[in-house]
Design an enzyme around this catalytic site. Structure first.
Site, short mmCIF file in Angstrom:
data_model
loop_
_atom_site.label_atom_id
_atom_site.label_comp_id
_atom_site.label_asym_id
_atom_site.label_seq_id
_atom_site.Cartn_x
_atom_site.Cartn_y
_atom_site.Cartn_z
N TYR A 165 0.83 -1.21 0.00
CA TYR A 165 0.00 0.00 0.00
C TYR A 165 0.87 1.26 0.00
O TYR A 165 0.62 2.21 -0.75
CB TYR A 165 -0.90 -0.04 1.24
CG TYR A 165 -1.92 1.04 1.36
CD1 TYR A 165 -2.94 1.19 0.42
CD2 TYR A 165 -1.90 1.91 2.45
CE1 TYR A 165 -3.90 2.18 0.57
CE2 TYR A 165 -2.86 2.89 2.61
CZ TYR A 165 -3.85 3.02 1.66
OH TYR A 165 -4.81 3.99 1.81
N LYS A 169 1.04 4.10 -2.92
CA LYS A 169 0.61 5.46 -2.61
C LYS A 169 1.72 6.48 -2.83
O LYS A 169 1.46 7.63 -3.18
CB LYS A 169 0.08 5.52 -1.17
CG LYS A 169 -1.27 4.84 -0.99
CD LYS A 169 -2.31 5.39 -1.96
CE LYS A 169 -3.72 4.97 -1.61
NZ LYS A 169 -4.72 5.50 -2.56
#
Length: 305
Positions: A165, A169
């Site tokens: 993640y 991001k």
């Protein structure tokens, strides 16, 4: 008169959480909205349905707004091209995209499977590429377009158990920066938001001790999805056309602008470095500029407003 009168906005992940609030607020501000949501679970492991997106569309229409549902995946470039065409066919154009669609597949990096890595990168980073690439030529041609993409403090600051993640991001933040730079002369803007808000994704965070329980409770009670949505919608307004290339955080009623990596300290040696001199002199001289390993909770130590 709303701040988005005359605008058409595509909102991904619009069936729940931040995306849902963005869709409702964009419509209330005068925009015509394409509400996209795959209708899947937080992990993205199921087939999904049009139900969540259609429910938001029904709510917008009941309030007098205009909206249409879409249940395709942001991971499919042709499907995203179809979303852009749907906006043009239904409402005559497209002026902004808000892209909070996402999934989580948390786990310690040394135990992370390729499938969990690929799934998160596909939705977050590939998805951000798809929605921007499928629309950027239109935005440049009409010299009007705004992207509101979503990053995370898991990448900007760090969070244990979210390597996939965080990597995705941080990639989104870099992508947004380049889109903003390349689009500046064509009035194509791009910004990213690191949201602090209670959503289905946040609800999956494991509570392992009292400190994490208190942190999750603060998020649940003081940091809402609608507060993030208000800021996201404002970035789509023509009145915010001077705002581009930035990384923001929204934390309850607090709006944060983050710095972006720039040199903070340097050392040089006229006759060059050796491993020994770097260890003895160079690295100690730079140490005052080193960043610690604290996670988001160690950086944002004050309660949200």
């Amino acid at each position: 008169m709303g701040v988005l009168d005359g605008k058409v906005i595509l909102i991904t992940g619009g069936g729940n959480g931040i995306g849902r609030e963005c869709a409702l607020q964009a419509a209330a501000a005068g925009a015509k909205v394409v509400v996209n949501d795959l209708g899947g679970s937080v992990s993205g492991g199921d087939e999904g349905s049009v139900g969540p997106a259609q429910a938001v569309v029904d709510e917008i229409r009941a309030a007098g707004g205009q909206a249409v549902a879409n249940s395709d995946s942001v991971t499919d470039f042709k499907a995203v091209q179809g979303m852009v065409e749907q906006a043009k066919d239904m409402f005559g154009g497209l002026h902004a995209i808000i892209n909070p669609a996402g999934i989580l597949r948390d786990g310690m990096f040394h135990k992370m499977s390729e499938a969990d890595w690929d799934a998160v990168i596909d939705v977050h980073l590939r998805g951000a590429y798809n929605v921007t690439r499928a629309s950027v030529e239109l935005f440049r041609e009409q010299q009007d377009g705004a992207y509101v993409l979503f990053t995370s403090t898991s990448g900007i600051i760090g969070n244990i158990g979210q390597a996939n993640y965080a990597a995705a991001k941080m990639g989104v933040a870099g992508l947004s920066r380049i889109i903003a730079m390349e689009g500046a002369l064509k009035n194509v803007r791009s910004n990213v938001i690191a949201p602090f808000a209670w959503t289905r994704m946040i609800a999956t965070i494991p509570v392992k001790d009292e400190a994490s329980a208190q942190r999750v409770e603060r998020i649940r009670t003081r940091m809402r999805a609608d507060q993030v949505a208000t800021f996201a919608v404002s970035l789509c307004s023509a009145s915010a056309s001077h705002v581009t290339g930035q990384i923001f955080g929204v934390r309850g009623n607090e709006v944060v602008v983050f710095d972006q990596p720039r040199p903070v300290r340097s050392v040089s040696r006229i006759d060059g470095w050796t491993p020994e001199t770097l260890i003895e002199h160079g690295l100690p001289a730079l140490a005052g500029g080193f960043m610690g390993l604290e996670a988001t909770a160690g950086v944002f130590t004050w309660d949200p407003v």
